[in-house]
Design a protein around this motif. Structure first.
Motif, PDB file in Angstrom:
ATOM      1  N   ALA A   1     -34.221 -36.773 -78.342  1.00  0.00           N
ATOM      2  CA  ALA A   1     -33.126 -37.286 -78.497  1.00  0.00           C
ATOM      3  C   ALA A   1     -31.936 -37.348 -78.647  1.00  0.00           C
ATOM      4  N   ALA A   2     -31.727 -36.567 -77.231  1.00  0.00           N
ATOM      5  CA  ALA A   2     -30.734 -36.869 -75.921  1.00  0.00           C
ATOM      6  C   ALA A   2     -30.264 -38.364 -76.071  1.00  0.00           C
ATOM      7  N   PHE A   3     -32.106 -38.291 -75.255  1.00  0.00           N
ATOM      8  CA  PHE A   3     -31.957 -39.672 -74.997  1.00  0.00           C
ATOM      9  C   PHE A   3     -31.696 -41.386 -75.611  1.00  0.00           C
ATOM     10  N   ALA A   4     -31.922 -40.788 -77.046  1.00  0.00           N
ATOM     11  CA  ALA A   4     -31.974 -41.820 -77.846  1.00  0.00           C
ATOM     12  C   ALA A   4     -30.609 -41.623 -77.897  1.00  0.00           C
ATOM     13  N   ILE A   5     -29.445 -41.099 -78.651  1.00  0.00           N
ATOM     14  CA  ILE A   5     -27.915 -41.283 -78.425  1.00  0.00           C
ATOM     15  C   ILE A   5     -27.514 -40.961 -76.986  1.00  0.00           C
ATOM     16  N   ALA A   6     -28.090 -41.205 -76.030  1.00  0.00           N
ATOM     17  CA  ALA A   6     -27.288 -41.896 -74.598  1.00  0.00           C
ATOM     18  C   ALA A   6     -27.600 -43.564 -75.061  1.00  0.00           C
ATOM     19  N   MET A   7     -28.861 -43.719 -75.360  1.00  0.00           N
ATOM     20  CA  MET A   7     -28.858 -45.545 -75.578  1.00  0.00           C
ATOM     21  C   MET A   7     -28.180 -46.376 -75.983  1.00  0.00           C
ATOM     22  N   ILE A   8     -28.260 -45.161 -77.837  1.00  0.00           N
ATOM     23  CA  ILE A   8     -27.563 -45.821 -78.864  1.00  0.00           C
ATOM     24  C   ILE A   8     -25.780 -45.801 -78.174  1.00  0.00           C
ATOM     25  N   THR A   9     -25.577 -44.624 -77.740  1.00  0.00           N
ATOM     26  CA  THR A   9     -23.439 -45.092 -76.990  1.00  0.00           C
ATOM     27  C   THR A   9     -23.767 -46.417 -76.475  1.00  0.00           C
ATOM     28  N   ASP A  10     -24.881 -46.069 -75.661  1.00  0.00           N
ATOM     29  CA  ASP A  10     -24.318 -47.634 -74.533  1.00  0.00           C
ATOM     30  C   ASP A  10     -23.844 -48.873 -75.596  1.00  0.00           C
ATOM     31  N   LEU A  11     -25.331 -48.906 -76.489  1.00  0.00           N
ATOM     32  CA  LEU A  11     -24.783 -50.324 -77.475  1.00  0.00           C
ATOM     33  C   LEU A  11     -23.564 -50.557 -77.973  1.00  0.00           C
ATOM     34  N   PHE A  12     -22.591 -49.675 -78.008  1.00  0.00           N
ATOM     35  CA  PHE A  12     -21.973 -49.147 -78.785  1.00  0.00           C
ATOM     36  C   PHE A  12     -20.486 -49.831 -77.946  1.00  0.00           C
ATOM     37  N   ASP A  13     -20.281 -49.343 -77.551  1.00  0.00           N
ATOM     38  CA  ASP A  13     -19.150 -47.858 -76.674  1.00  0.00           C
ATOM     39  C   ASP A  13     -18.773 -49.931 -75.376  1.00  0.00           C
ATOM     40  N   GLY A  14     -19.720 -50.446 -75.062  1.00  0.00           N
ATOM     41  CA  GLY A  14     -18.761 -51.572 -74.256  1.00  0.00           C
ATOM     42  C   GLY A  14     -18.679 -52.274 -75.486  1.00  0.00           C
ATOM     43  N   HIS A  15     -19.016 -52.460 -76.550  1.00  0.00           N
ATOM     44  CA  HIS A  15     -18.936 -53.918 -77.786  1.00  0.00           C
ATOM     45  C   HIS A  15     -17.743 -53.083 -78.248  1.00  0.00           C
ATOM     46  N   LEU A  16     -17.218 -51.637 -78.391  1.00  0.00           N
ATOM     47  CA  LEU A  16     -16.228 -51.466 -79.317  1.00  0.00           C
ATOM     48  C   LEU A  16     -14.583 -51.630 -78.594  1.00  0.00           C
ATOM     49  N   ALA A  17     -15.261 -51.866 -77.014  1.00  0.00           N
ATOM     50  CA  ALA A  17     -13.643 -52.381 -75.792  1.00  0.00           C
ATOM     51  C   ALA A  17     -13.162 -53.454 -76.183  1.00  0.00           C
TER      52      ALA A  17
ATOM     53  N   LEU B   1     -33.175 -53.396 -72.940  1.00  0.00           N
ATOM     54  CA  LEU B   1     -33.959 -53.190 -74.014  1.00  0.00           C
ATOM     55  C   LEU B   1     -35.401 -52.159 -74.089  1.00  0.00           C
ATOM     56  N   THR B   2     -36.039 -53.392 -73.474  1.00  0.00           N
ATOM     57  CA  THR B   2     -37.123 -52.404 -73.497  1.00  0.00           C
ATOM     58  C   THR B   2     -37.825 -51.189 -72.196  1.00  0.00           C
ATOM     59  N   GLN B   3     -37.021 -51.023 -71.327  1.00  0.00           N
ATOM     60  CA  GLN B   3     -37.182 -50.357 -70.354  1.00  0.00           C
ATOM     61  C   GLN B   3     -36.369 -49.102 -71.884  1.00  0.00           C
ATOM     62  N   GLY B   4     -35.759 -49.364 -72.471  1.00  0.00           N
ATOM     63  CA  GLY B   4     -35.087 -48.077 -73.872  1.00  0.00           C
ATOM     64  C   GLY B   4     -36.105 -47.048 -74.065  1.00  0.00           C
ATOM     65  N   VAL B   5     -37.175 -48.012 -74.614  1.00  0.00           N
ATOM     66  CA  VAL B   5     -37.883 -48.064 -75.205  1.00  0.00           C
ATOM     67  C   VAL B   5     -39.501 -47.700 -74.927  1.00  0.00           C
ATOM     68  N   ALA B   6     -39.696 -48.043 -73.619  1.00  0.00           N
ATOM     69  CA  ALA B   6     -40.909 -47.429 -73.163  1.00  0.00           C
ATOM     70  C   ALA B   6     -40.485 -45.794 -72.573  1.00  0.00           C
ATOM     71  N   VAL B   7     -39.483 -46.311 -71.797  1.00  0.00           N
ATOM     72  CA  VAL B   7     -38.926 -44.908 -71.500  1.00  0.00           C
ATOM     73  C   VAL B   7     -39.232 -43.420 -72.496  1.00  0.00           C
ATOM     74  N   GLY B   8     -38.514 -44.071 -73.825  1.00  0.00           N
ATOM     75  CA  GLY B   8     -38.223 -42.772 -74.706  1.00  0.00           C
ATOM     76  C   GLY B   8     -39.473 -42.545 -75.040  1.00  0.00           C
ATOM     77  N   MET B   9     -40.546 -43.511 -75.301  1.00  0.00           N
ATOM     78  CA  MET B   9     -41.922 -42.326 -75.761  1.00  0.00           C
ATOM     79  C   MET B   9     -42.524 -42.394 -74.536  1.00  0.00           C
ATOM     80  N   TYR B  10     -42.617 -42.772 -73.407  1.00  0.00           N
ATOM     81  CA  TYR B  10     -43.625 -41.704 -72.489  1.00  0.00           C
ATOM     82  C   TYR B  10     -42.447 -40.444 -72.647  1.00  0.00           C
ATOM     83  N   VAL B  11     -41.146 -40.034 -72.953  1.00  0.00           N
ATOM     84  CA  VAL B  11     -40.279 -38.865 -72.829  1.00  0.00           C
ATOM     85  C   VAL B  11     -41.287 -37.827 -74.039  1.00  0.00           C
ATOM     86  N   LEU B  12     -40.739 -38.018 -75.434  1.00  0.00           N
ATOM     87  CA  LEU B  12     -42.070 -38.207 -76.459  1.00  0.00           C
ATOM     88  C   LEU B  12     -43.805 -37.689 -76.119  1.00  0.00           C
ATOM     89  N   ALA B  13     -44.533 -36.470 -76.465  1.00  0.00           N
ATOM     90  CA  ALA B  13     -45.552 -36.448 -76.172  1.00  0.00           C
ATOM     91  C   ALA B  13     -46.325 -36.872 -76.578  1.00  0.00           C
TER      92      ALA B  13
END
Length: 261
Positions: free
Chosen positions: A108-124, A198-210
């Motif tokens: 959940a913490a990793f997902a929040i970090a990845m989602i904020t990464d998508l928005f902060d640059g766009h907002l700026a 995007l692919t890295q984020g999905v892959a790492v997120g899947m590995y973080v989950l058991a």
């Protein structure tokens, strides 16, 4: 009997009346001019006073503007991502690092970090919130959360170390490459690079989950795709950097020769 004709007397009287009227108008104009000059002098004195010592409220307002330029929503999201890094590591390694509940919280913490990464640059970029702090902190936050996740997974034995080395080595190498050619221009982010992220984020997120079963097999192939994209886009960045540097050197040489001639 000598005298002035009636017509002449009438004309003289009219002339005297016009002169008197002219003198009255001039007097009124002079009076208005003095009043305007006095008003101008008062305004000038007030302006000089304001210019010599700015109002205290003006200083506070200027400070507030400067503060708002840094403490904007885009930078706050970047700061949140930086704060999530130690929290993610603590959750990831809690209870030996293999508890599914703790791993879910870490995800959940990793997902929040990845989602904020998508928005902060766009907002700026959209709302003109780009700051020097954001330019420095944003890439650091991106690499920090991804690096922390990869290192934790490899330390726990869930991910081979060579995968972590390839991904982090590529990210560090491209960052240094950008600084190497920055005098000649900027290497823009490509679609392949965005797909890699995007692919890295999905892959790492899947590995973080058991995950187990077919989901565990699926995450292996997603990570394989992420590694391939990491290598391919990295080589493409190297090619772009070489072309950009050669072009920049050629343009500088041509400009120097033109100046000498």
């Amino acid at each position: 009997m000598t005298g002035v004709p009636a017509s002449a007397a009438g004309g003289s009287a009219k002339a005297n009346g016009a002169a008197a009227s002219s003198r009255g108008t001039a007097a009124r104009g002079a009076s208005k001019g003095k009043g305007a000059a006095a008003g101008s002098t008062g305004s000038g004195a007030s302006g000089a006073q304001d210019g010599g010592k700015p109002a205290r409220g003006g200083k506070i307002a200027a400070a507030a503007v400067d503060q708002a330029s840094v403490w904007n929503i885009a930078n706050l999201l970047t700061m949140l991502r930086l704060v999530l890094v130690p929290g993610f590591v603590a959750l990831m390694l809690a209870d030996g690092g293999y508890d599914p509940a703790w791993r879910s919280l870490a995800w959940a913490a990793f997902a929040i970090a990845m989602i904020t990464d998508l928005f902060d640059g766009h907002l700026a970029r959209t709302y003109n919130l780009v700051t020097d702090f954001g330019k420095i902190a944003d890439p650091i936050a991106d690499k920090a959360i991804m690096g922390a996740a990869l290192i934790c997974l490899s330390a726990l034995g869930d991910l081979p170390w060579w995968v972590t080395i390839v991904i982090l080595g590529r990210e560090l190498g491209i960052t240094l490459l950008r600084f190497w050619v920055i005098r000649y221009g900027v290497i823009p982010a490509s679609r392949g690079g965005k797909l890699k992220t995007l692919t890295q984020g999905v892959a790492v997120g899947m590995y973080v989950l058991a995950l187990t079963g077919w989901l565990a097999t699926l995450r292996f192939w997603v990570m394989a795709a992420a590694v391939v994209l990491t290598v391919v886009t990295g080589l493409d960045y190297v090619r772009q950097a070489i072309v950009l540097r050669r072009r920049g050197m050629a343009e500088r040489k041509a400009a120097l020769e033109e100046t000498e001639t």
